[in-house]
Design a protein around this motif. Structure first.
Motif, PDB file in Angstrom:
ATOM      1  N   GLU A   1       1.190  -0.986  -0.097  1.00  0.00           N
ATOM      2  CA  GLU A   1      -0.220   0.455  -0.113  1.00  0.00           C
ATOM      3  C   GLU A   1       0.836   1.045  -0.033  1.00  0.00           C
ATOM      4  OE1 GLU A   1      -2.323  -0.470   3.498  1.00  0.00           O
ATOM      5  OE2 GLU A   1      -3.659  -1.329   2.405  1.00  0.00           O
ATOM      6  N   VAL A   2       0.292   2.025  -0.564  1.00  0.00           N
ATOM      7  CA  VAL A   2       1.002   3.496  -0.669  1.00  0.00           C
ATOM      8  C   VAL A   2      -0.090   4.733  -0.205  1.00  0.00           C
ATOM      9  CG1 VAL A   2       2.561   2.891  -2.665  1.00  0.00           C
ATOM     10  CG2 VAL A   2      -0.078   3.722  -2.753  1.00  0.00           C
ATOM     11  N   VAL A   3       0.542   6.291  -0.222  1.00  0.00           N
ATOM     12  CA  VAL A   3      -0.137   7.028   0.089  1.00  0.00           C
ATOM     13  C   VAL A   3      -0.771   7.638  -0.786  1.00  0.00           C
ATOM     14  CG1 VAL A   3      -0.375   9.477   1.189  1.00  0.00           C
ATOM     15  CG2 VAL A   3       1.885   7.598   2.226  1.00  0.00           C
ATOM     16  N   ALA A   4      -2.120   7.524   0.184  1.00  0.00           N
ATOM     17  CA  ALA A   4      -3.240   7.775  -1.185  1.00  0.00           C
ATOM     18  C   ALA A   4      -3.262   8.869  -1.360  1.00  0.00           C
ATOM     19  CB  ALA A   4      -4.384   7.097  -0.463  1.00  0.00           C
ATOM     20  N   ALA A   5      -2.909  10.673  -0.295  1.00  0.00           N
ATOM     21  CA  ALA A   5      -3.006  11.706  -0.904  1.00  0.00           C
ATOM     22  C   ALA A   5      -2.254  12.142  -2.501  1.00  0.00           C
ATOM     23  CB  ALA A   5      -2.419  12.459   0.161  1.00  0.00           C
ATOM     24  N   TYR A   6      -2.846  13.017  -3.078  1.00  0.00           N
ATOM     25  CA  TYR A   6      -2.894  13.374  -4.412  1.00  0.00           C
ATOM     26  C   TYR A   6      -2.372  12.112  -5.733  1.00  0.00           C
ATOM     27  CZ  TYR A   6      -2.778  18.335  -2.299  1.00  0.00           C
ATOM     28  OH  TYR A   6      -3.339  19.149  -1.155  1.00  0.00           O
ATOM     29  N   THR A   7      -2.551  11.483  -5.390  1.00  0.00           N
ATOM     30  CA  THR A   7      -2.700  10.121  -6.641  1.00  0.00           C
ATOM     31  C   THR A   7      -3.066  10.266  -7.724  1.00  0.00           C
ATOM     32  OG1 THR A   7      -4.528   9.048  -5.716  1.00  0.00           O
ATOM     33  CG2 THR A   7      -1.787   8.530  -4.800  1.00  0.00           C
ATOM     34  N   SER A   8      -4.359  11.114  -7.879  1.00  0.00           N
ATOM     35  CA  SER A   8      -5.806  11.491  -9.411  1.00  0.00           C
ATOM     36  C   SER A   8      -5.097  12.964  -9.665  1.00  0.00           C
ATOM     37  CB  SER A   8      -6.445  11.286  -8.449  1.00  0.00           C
ATOM     38  OG  SER A   8      -7.209   9.946  -8.640  1.00  0.00           O
ATOM     39  N   LYS A   9      -4.352  14.243  -7.937  1.00  0.00           N
ATOM     40  CA  LYS A   9      -4.530  14.664  -8.393  1.00  0.00           C
ATOM     41  C   LYS A   9      -3.248  15.841  -8.600  1.00  0.00           C
ATOM     42  CE  LYS A   9      -6.316  19.094  -5.418  1.00  0.00           C
ATOM     43  NZ  LYS A   9      -6.879  19.492  -3.820  1.00  0.00           N
ATOM     44  N   LEU A  10      -2.126  14.401  -8.495  1.00  0.00           N
ATOM     45  CA  LEU A  10      -0.632  15.644  -9.370  1.00  0.00           C
ATOM     46  C   LEU A  10      -0.850  14.778 -10.822  1.00  0.00           C
ATOM     47  CD1 LEU A  10       1.517  14.842  -6.303  1.00  0.00           C
ATOM     48  CD2 LEU A  10       0.537  17.057  -7.332  1.00  0.00           C
ATOM     49  N   ALA A  11      -0.616  15.783 -11.192  1.00  0.00           N
ATOM     50  CA  ALA A  11      -0.315  15.368 -12.875  1.00  0.00           C
ATOM     51  C   ALA A  11       1.262  13.996 -12.637  1.00  0.00           C
ATOM     52  CB  ALA A  11       0.755  16.038 -14.077  1.00  0.00           C
ATOM     53  N   TYR A  12       1.138  13.172 -13.724  1.00  0.00           N
ATOM     54  CA  TYR A  12       2.012  12.489 -13.670  1.00  0.00           C
ATOM     55  C   TYR A  12       3.072  12.720 -14.448  1.00  0.00           C
ATOM     56  CZ  TYR A  12       1.264  11.335 -18.543  1.00  0.00           C
ATOM     57  OH  TYR A  12       1.002  10.969 -20.332  1.00  0.00           O
ATOM     58  N   ASP A  13       3.480  13.464 -15.118  1.00  0.00           N
ATOM     59  CA  ASP A  13       4.659  13.926 -15.792  1.00  0.00           C
ATOM     60  C   ASP A  13       4.733  15.408 -15.302  1.00  0.00           C
ATOM     61  OD1 ASP A  13       2.767  16.283 -15.553  1.00  0.00           O
ATOM     62  OD2 ASP A  13       2.644  16.499 -18.387  1.00  0.00           O
ATOM     63  N   GLY A  14       5.240  15.606 -13.749  1.00  0.00           N
ATOM     64  CA  GLY A  14       5.484  16.473 -12.635  1.00  0.00           C
ATOM     65  C   GLY A  14       4.860  18.348 -12.687  1.00  0.00           C
TER      66      GLY A  14
END
Length: 448
Positions: free
Chosen positions: A359-372
């Motif tokens: 398991e990993v931290v759920a915070a901002y997984t969908s809110k942050l763009a994967y390309d940075g």
């Protein structure tokens, strides 16, 4: 050294008994349950001495109380042999083990109730349940004999004597074909609706040699599960959307009917009676189980296909949904979110193949763009669509799956302290909020 967890899984072997065999199975279950009820009384009466014994010591201790032999003619409860004439020894020992478990459970729960550990202050004390719906356990050679995997011979009670009967096996699963699996004692499950053998297996998975990738899973309500397979270098080699819409519609249709029936029952006021629409809720729960198994099976198939190191989920423990706008169905949709069930079923299936779930931290997984590029903006009309700061449009769940995969890889390789992600004290985003671009940064630093 950590002791490996023992993996026990159960298969259902369908039987096709004749009408006469159904009568024999019914008599067998009936007399077995009578014996269990009788033994519960004996064991509970002598629990002060029996409760301190181990499982291996308890069975012979109980037999000394109620089973007459040539070397042991005087016993305390001779009525058992009279009431259960020629009762097979292995059926008797299985019944003793079951009855001891019932008594032990009751004594533990009663002590907790006495000590004040209760769900409610006015909770009633627990009761010992001797009239249980148990089924006979079968021991190999003594209670059942396999003839290949097409027929099984079972010792049954015909009303006056114990005889052998051969019944056809019409349905199997595949666990008996795995060489490392050990078959344990099955149970004969028989009632008005079903007739099968419940066959447990002790599974010992082979040691895996995985590839350098993980299978990341983003669980949502718009799409049940979004899968991405991410390599250590940050390359996405597979992505997939799993959404059994037909089953979800069947479930939601049934749940919607509950509110309509409730309004007709109560009118403008009043209360619903206990057990209102219980069968509808039970059906919905069974559909949820099916959805959980369908989705988890596909997740494991993908992880097995790509020989992943691990399956990665978000840590959603304790997460509580927020209600939507007025007259919105968002809260109801969140109640149908099977985040816990899918994760549990996936871990069970994947552990049987020797894999692990992290398991990993759920915070901002969908809110942050994967390309940075920064924080994404969700479309108000289509919440599954995200717009990156660069103007790029992308699926929000798939973006989250990419970031989950990156965090899983960094957790596995202990590289959370990556260059672009520092702690909160530096003013940058936390290390645990890694994105897919951090794997690209690591790869570039290695090549430089």
């Amino acid at each position: 050294m950590k002791t490996p967890t023992k993996i026990i899984r159960t298969d259902k072997w369908q039987l096709n008994p004749t009408p006469d065999q159904k009568l024999l199975f019914g008599e067998t279950v009936k007399v077995y349950r009578r014996a269990c009820r009788y033994l519960v009384g004996i064991i509970y009466t002598h629990w002060s001495e029996l409760g301190e014994l181990t499982a291996d010591q308890l069975t012979p201790a109980v037999e000394r109380l109620m089973h007459e032999t040539q070397s042991r003619p005087n016993i305390k409860y001779p009525q058992f042999n009279k009431a259960f004439y020629k009762f097979p020894s292995y059926y008797r020992r299985a019944a003793i083990a079951f009855a001891a478990g019932q008594v032990s459970s009751y004594v533990t729960r009663y002590r907790e109730w006495q000590s004040g550990t209760r769900k409610r202050r006015n909770a009633s004390p627990p009761r010992i349940n001797s009239d249980t719906g148990c089924y006979p356990a079968l021991y190999k050679g003594q209670c059942y004999k396999l003839h290949g995997f097409d027929q099984v011979e079972i010792k049954v009670f015909n009303g006056s004597d114990w005889v052998w009967t051969t019944v056809q096996i019409t349905g199997l699963r595949e666990r008996h074909q795995v060489a490392s699996n050990k078959m344990l004692s099955p149970s004969l499950i028989f009632n008005e609706r079903v007739c099968h053998l419940s066959v447990p297996f002790s599974c010992k998975p082979e040691k895996r040699k995985p590839e350098a990738n993980v299978t990341a899973v983003d669980l949502g309500i718009n799409t049940t599960a979004t899968i991405s397979v991410v390599t250590h270098s940050g390359t996405v080699i597979h992505r997939e959307f799993i959404h059994p819409g037909r089953d979800i519609d069947r479930r939601d249709k049934r749940l919607k009917s509950v509110s309509m029936r409730a309004s007709k029952t109560m009118g403008k006021g009043g209360q619903l009676y206990k057990g209102f629409c219980s069968k509808t809720y039970l059906k919905a729960a069974r559909i949820n189980n099916k959805i959980g198994h369908v989705v988890s099976k596909r997740i494991v198939q993908i992880a097995e296909r790509f020989n992943s190191e691990a399956i990665v989920f978000e840590n959603l423990k304790g997460w509580k949904p927020k209600g939507g706008r007025k007259r919105s169905n968002l809260r109801q949709r969140f109640h149908g979110w099977l985040k816990g069930k899918i994760r549990e079923f996936t871990e069970m299936k994947w552990a049987e193949l020797g894999g692990k779930v992290i398991e990993v931290v759920a915070a901002y997984t969908s809110k942050l763009a994967y390309d940075g590029s920064g924080t994404v903006k969700r479309n108000s009309n289509n919440y599954a669509l995200a717009t990156f700061p660069s103007g790029k449009r992308f699926n929000a769940d798939l973006n989250g799956a990419y970031n989950i995969g990156a965090r899983g890889i960094l957790k596995l390789t202990r590289r959370n302290d990556s260059g672009g992600r520092s702690s909160k004290s530096t003013g940058r985003s936390p290390r645990s909020w890694a994105c897919l671009c951090d794997l690209w940064t690591l790869r570039s630093s290695k090549l430089a």
